[in-house]
Design an enzyme around this catalytic site. Structure first.
Site, mmCIF file in Angstrom:
data_model
loop_
_atom_site.group_PDB
_atom_site.id
_atom_site.type_symbol
_atom_site.label_atom_id
_atom_site.label_comp_id
_atom_site.label_asym_id
_atom_site.label_seq_id
_atom_site.Cartn_x
_atom_site.Cartn_y
_atom_site.Cartn_z
ATOM 1 N N SER A 54 0.471 10.862 -7.373
ATOM 2 C CA SER A 54 0.152 11.352 -8.715
ATOM 3 C C SER A 54 0.131 12.880 -8.727
ATOM 4 O O SER A 54 1.139 13.508 -8.417
ATOM 5 C CB SER A 54 -1.171 10.733 -9.175
ATOM 6 O OG SER A 54 -1.355 10.903 -10.553
ATOM 7 N N ASP A 205 1.355 4.222 -11.370
ATOM 8 C CA ASP A 205 0.681 5.221 -10.539
ATOM 9 C C ASP A 205 0.456 4.725 -9.111
ATOM 10 O O ASP A 205 0.017 3.589 -8.900
ATOM 11 C CB ASP A 205 -0.666 5.565 -11.182
ATOM 12 C CG ASP A 205 -1.293 6.825 -10.620
ATOM 13 O OD1 ASP A 205 -1.686 6.811 -9.441
ATOM 14 O OD2 ASP A 205 -1.380 7.830 -11.362
#
Length: 369
Positions: A54, A205
């Protein structure tokens, strides 16, 4: 924060190889920017590999892009690129551009734009709210990071972690797989963005399955891993509001895979210390040593790599900021986070640099067990 980047002036000509593991956490990734800024300024680390998820993946890619673009002075090039990258995030559209920060914790909870978005995201998917799949972060990544140059010039490995939506498995992008799509996949929050499609596979993610993934770093020559953590492992208070409960659930889930990997490392290192398994020599190291524990080969036959773990615990430094501040992109806030990370790294260098290459400065059992 002083935006001017001075040329790095190493304290010593002696460099030590080090692997970096960078956690994700939205705007709190600016803390990691500060950590990297201090490490690069110091000049004594020789980066062997970086694993990021991320915001950690964005920091890793920006560092590599700056490094590759300035071969004559890679440390300064990387610092400049990181600063430019985060300035571009602040300059782009976001909640921070609407005077979002309210109070000392820089939370978004007093911002009507954020609160409206947060409410809608709980009852409608990004496919309904954002059918055109617009993402200003992608524009920044594509404008700031030259992935082709990274593939051609960057001297260290990059590992960017995402989660395969269909299988639930971790996917680590590296080598020729590195791209803006890979970074966006690693940072794709499922309630905010549509899943990122890469070669027929959908990704969310990476924090769900590796925040960050440590296993790609086991196969490197460097025995040391520096974890830059920005998600709190512990909180003193039990959450008692709906928002606080959701935030804590997210923190726990985004730390779960990391805790499992840390426990596996601690287990193998303890067995090495007790002489129950054999340590691999530099010429005979076993890649992904944890996997050996599950093969049909006796422990006496296998050889295991000794790993020295270190950690800069940004999660504790960031406890004062609410979870909603992860969406705050105001320059004031990003600069504050940078400075916190910068000073934390300076402290780590001061007290733990001598441990690199010699021993762990992180007591895994105390922190993760």
């Amino acid at each position: 924060m002083n935006r001017a980047v001075q040329q790095a002036s190493p304290h010593s000509t002696l460099k030590k190889p080090l692997n970096l593991a960078l956690q994700g956490g939205g705007s709190h990734g600016a803390y990691t920017w500060g950590v990297l800024d201090a490490l690069l300024e110091d000049g004594r680390i020789e980066i062997e590999a970086i694993s990021g998820t991320s915001a950690g993946a964005m920091n890793a890619a920006a560092l590599a892009a700056g490094w590759a673009s300035h071969p004559q002075d890679p440390h300064t090039g990387a610092r400049e690129k990181l600063a430019t990258f985060w300035q571009s995030i602040s300059d782009g559209p976001g909640f921070g551009s609407w005077n979002a920060a309210t109070g000392s914790d820089y939370s978004m909870e007093g911002n009507p734009f954020f609160m409206g978005f947060d409410l809608l995201s709980r009852i409608a998917s990004p496919y309904q709210l954002n059918p055109l799949n617009l993402n200003p972060l992608r524009d920044v990544v594509e404008a700031q990071i030259d992935f082709e140059k990274i593939k051609q010039v960057c001297p260290f490995h990059l590992y960017l972690c995402a989660t395969n939506v269909r299988t639930g498995h971790a996917k680590v992008f590296t080598g020729e797989e590195l791209s803006a799509d890979a970074v966006m996949a690693s940072a794709c929050l499922p309630f905010v963005f549509q899943a990122v499609e890469i070669k027929g596979q959908a990704y969310w993610d990476g924090g769900f399955m590796g925040n960050p993934s440590l296993f790609p770093l086991y196969a490197t020559n460097a025995p040391d891993i520096l974890l830059v953590a920005i998600n709190p492992l512990e909180r003193a208070q039990v959450p008692d509001t709906a928002a606080e409960i959701i935030d804590r659930v997210n923190e726990i889930s985004f730390n779960s895979s990391l805790m499992l990997e840390m426990r596996a490392i601690e287990f193998v290192q303890r067995m090495l210390e007790e002489g129950q398994i054999q340590e691999a020599s530099p010429k005979n190291r076993t890649p992904r040593f944890v996997q050996r524990l599950f093969r049909r080969k006796s422990a006496q036959e296998a050889h295991y790599k000794r790993i020295y773990m270190h950690m800069i615990d940004g999660g504790q430094d960031l406890l004062e900021f609410g979870a909603s501040s992860k969406f705050n992109t105001s320059w004031e806030f990003l600069s504050k986070l940078h400075d916190l990370g910068y000073h934390a790294a300076k402290q780590w260098l001061r007290y733990h640099w001598r441990s690199v290459g010699e021993k762990s400065s992180l007591d895994i059992a105390k922190v993760f067990l």
